[in-house]
Design an enzyme around this catalytic site. Sequence first.
Site, PDB file in Angstrom:
ATOM      1  N   HIS A   1     -71.309  41.006 -26.326  1.00 34.04           N
ATOM      2  CA  HIS A   1     -71.995  40.324 -25.366  1.00 34.04           C
ATOM      3  C   HIS A   1     -71.974  40.979 -23.956  1.00 34.04           C
ATOM      4  CE1 HIS A   1     -73.969  36.635 -24.104  1.00 34.04           C
ATOM      5  NE2 HIS A   1     -73.420  37.009 -22.989  1.00 34.04           N
TER       6      HIS A   1
ATOM      7  N   ARG B   1     -66.103  39.975 -12.435  1.00 39.37           N
ATOM      8  CA  ARG B   1     -64.669  39.703 -13.006  1.00 39.37           C
ATOM      9  C   ARG B   1     -63.974  40.810 -13.457  1.00 39.37           C
ATOM     10  NH1 ARG B   1     -66.682  35.563 -16.935  1.00 39.37           N
ATOM     11  NH2 ARG B   1     -67.322  33.619 -15.655  1.00 39.37           N
TER      12      ARG B   1
ATOM     13  N   GLU C   1     -78.164  31.105 -26.484  1.00 40.66           N
ATOM     14  CA  GLU C   1     -77.357  30.124 -26.758  1.00 40.66           C
ATOM     15  C   GLU C   1     -77.820  28.608 -26.819  1.00 40.66           C
ATOM     16  OE1 GLU C   1     -73.645  31.802 -24.463  1.00 40.66           O
ATOM     17  OE2 GLU C   1     -75.532  32.576 -23.728  1.00 40.66           O
TER      18      GLU C   1
ATOM     19  N   HIS D   1     -67.925  32.603 -25.121  1.00 42.13           N
ATOM     20  CA  HIS D   1     -69.301  33.265 -25.582  1.00 42.13           C
ATOM     21  C   HIS D   1     -69.330  33.170 -26.926  1.00 42.13           C
ATOM     22  CE1 HIS D   1     -69.482  36.130 -21.945  1.00 42.13           C
ATOM     23  NE2 HIS D   1     -70.562  35.153 -21.751  1.00 42.13           N
TER      24      HIS D   1
ATOM     25  N   ARG E   1     -73.740  22.163 -23.429  1.00 38.60           N
ATOM     26  CA  ARG E   1     -72.834  23.371 -23.430  1.00 38.60           C
ATOM     27  C   ARG E   1     -71.423  22.948 -22.870  1.00 38.60           C
ATOM     28  NH1 ARG E   1     -73.169  29.373 -20.835  1.00 38.60           N
ATOM     29  NH2 ARG E   1     -71.549  30.324 -21.937  1.00 38.60           N
TER      30      ARG E   1
ATOM     31  N   ASN F   1     -76.923  22.627 -19.553  1.00 42.49           N
ATOM     32  CA  ASN F   1     -75.840  23.498 -19.396  1.00 42.49           C
ATOM     33  C   ASN F   1     -75.579  23.248 -17.925  1.00 42.49           C
ATOM     34  OD1 ASN F   1     -74.054  25.511 -18.900  1.00 42.49           O
ATOM     35  ND2 ASN F   1     -75.334  27.061 -19.576  1.00 42.49           N
TER      36      ASN F   1
ATOM     37  N   ASN G   1     -73.759  38.991 -17.391  1.00 40.19           N
ATOM     38  CA  ASN G   1     -72.896  38.736 -16.193  1.00 40.19           C
ATOM     39  C   ASN G   1     -71.500  38.557 -16.483  1.00 40.19           C
ATOM     40  OD1 ASN G   1     -74.448  39.290 -13.763  1.00 40.19           O
ATOM     41  ND2 ASN G   1     -75.447  37.239 -14.293  1.00 40.19           N
TER      42      ASN G   1
HETATM   43  P1  ADP Z   1     -75.687  35.925 -17.801  1.00 39.06           P
HETATM   44  O1  ADP Z   1     -74.401  36.083 -18.344  1.00 39.06           O
HETATM   45  O2  ADP Z   1     -75.582  35.135 -16.542  1.00 39.06           O
HETATM   46  O3  ADP Z   1     -76.327  34.906 -18.744  1.00 39.06           O
HETATM   47  P2  ADP Z   1     -77.315  37.700 -18.352  1.00 39.06           P
HETATM   48  O4  ADP Z   1     -77.051  37.744 -19.704  1.00 39.06           O
HETATM   49  O5  ADP Z   1     -78.796  37.559 -18.165  1.00 39.06           O
HETATM   50  O6  ADP Z   1     -76.379  37.219 -17.578  1.00 39.06           O
HETATM   51  O7  ADP Z   1     -77.111  39.395 -18.141  1.00 39.06           O
HETATM   52  C1  ADP Z   1     -77.383  39.749 -16.422  1.00 39.06           C
HETATM   53  C2  ADP Z   1     -77.107  41.067 -16.375  1.00 39.06           C
HETATM   54  O8  ADP Z   1     -78.118  41.828 -17.203  1.00 39.06           O
HETATM   55  C3  ADP Z   1     -77.369  41.794 -14.860  1.00 39.06           C
HETATM   56  O9  ADP Z   1     -76.194  42.434 -14.766  1.00 39.06           O
HETATM   57  C4  ADP Z   1     -78.556  42.337 -15.202  1.00 39.06           C
HETATM   58  O10 ADP Z   1     -78.539  43.529 -14.326  1.00 39.06           O
HETATM   59  C5  ADP Z   1     -78.387  43.196 -16.499  1.00 39.06           C
HETATM   60  N1  ADP Z   1     -79.836  43.642 -16.714  1.00 39.06           N
HETATM   61  C6  ADP Z   1     -80.927  42.806 -16.954  1.00 39.06           C
HETATM   62  N2  ADP Z   1     -81.958  43.819 -17.381  1.00 39.06           N
HETATM   63  C7  ADP Z   1     -81.464  44.910 -17.339  1.00 39.06           C
HETATM   64  C8  ADP Z   1     -81.936  46.157 -17.639  1.00 39.06           C
HETATM   65  N3  ADP Z   1     -83.319  46.566 -17.669  1.00 39.06           N
HETATM   66  N4  ADP Z   1     -80.945  47.382 -17.305  1.00 39.06           N
HETATM   67  C9  ADP Z   1     -79.693  47.120 -17.024  1.00 39.06           C
HETATM   68  N5  ADP Z   1     -79.363  45.812 -16.838  1.00 39.06           N
HETATM   69  C10 ADP Z   1     -80.106  44.646 -17.192  1.00 39.06           C
END
Ligand code: ADP
Length: 405
Positions: free
Chosen positions: A209, A242, A386, A181, A92, A7, A212
């Site tokens: 989904h 965003r 993914e 996504h 990806r 990726n 971030n």
């Molecule tokens: P990406 O889009 O970069 O793959 P992820 O799917 O890993 O991101 O999601 C990241 C988000 O998930 C961040 O905002 C992080 O704070 C949130 N997150 C991870 N664990 C928790 C938790 N236990 N409670 C609340 N938010 C969480």
Amino acid sequence: MKILVLNCGSSSIKYQLFDMLADETVLAKGLLERIGLPMGIVNHTPIGKEKIIYEQPIPNHTAGIEIIIKILIDKELGVIKSLNEIAAAGHRVAHGGEHFKNSVLINNETKSEISKCIQLAPLHNPANLKGILAVEQLIPGLPQVAVFDTSFHQSIPDYAYIYGIPYEYYEKMEIRRYGFHGTSHKYVSDKSAKLIGKNIDDLKIISCHLGNGASITAIENGKSIDNSMGFTPVEGLIMGTRCGDLDVGALLYIMEKENIDTKQANDLINKKSGVFGISGLSPDMRDIESAAKNGNKRAQLALDVYAYRVKKYIGAYAAAMNGLDLLIFTGGIGENSSFMREKIASDLEFLGIKLDSNLNNSAKGKDALISTTDSNAYIVVATTNEELVIARDTMCIVNDNLSKN
Ligand code: ADP
């Protein structure tokens, strides 16, 4: 059959090496960051051995992939004896435009089509293509497959993807909703249907989904019929940084009043907005939740805006499908934040949705049914993967191709 999944971002490369014939096991994974800067960071985890992190200049993507290859066959840190063990690479690719409705084997024609999509995703596709060319150079003859974030959404009907601007912009510039996504939404909808023991072809699904980046998809009979992300991933839900849906008039007004150019405006909506922009604190939902608990009003507002936007889309997509059978939460927030799931899924009884608070509180980072037994629609937490989808698609396409030749 070992598959290397890559990726490639503009300044980073994420990788995973899968052994598909040994229960789709991950043999190693890692992340290279700060590509093109004076000093890069290599983060490598050979499964079952200790994770290592070290600094090394990574001038470009070819150098990055060379580091990955060397480390995978390294005597101490590696997980394979030789590169011959790698059967294929899966990439990806952010944007497949209207051309790519499925994952494809990479050849000269598909490379040229991916290049054409650069104009649609100038931040992402160039890096994806660099990764493909680097593998071609470093492991000549290795079959490669491209898996697109957009292809699952190519089933979205025209009335959902056409924007209310002069039609000529669709015709001459391909301005439309593409949706992103897709790999994640497809994966979690397939596995959630299995989890509740139903055939996906009979279900009206809404898949949230929430990572971030965040997007929500309406899936009818296994096909995406709408996604909240649009021409770019900036539309739709509030995200880490965003803005999601925004009156374009407001952006034009800010640009004029603050005298900022398109690049600065792009940074504003992609990097300085979302929960970070509203709270002024952090893009990370964990920070926002704990600040709100400690009484921070803007953090609380960010949570309220975030949940309200998701709830609004759930209502919109239930209306678009004339019903809802299954609501899915995935991504870092969707998988881990019982608090946010409850905030979103409460008070939706009119849609037949009832969350079981106990089940919700105990579901963390694993697949679980979290609706009450008398809920008309199922609610499921599903972990996304993914990279695994990319590895699976790569194996299928390479095997298909071998059997044809
Ligand atoms: P990406 O889009 O970069 O793959 P992820 O799917 O890993 O991101 O999601 C990241 C988000 O998930 C961040 O905002 C992080 O704070 C949130 N997150 C991870 N664990 C928790 C938790 N236990 N409670 C609340 N938010 C969480």
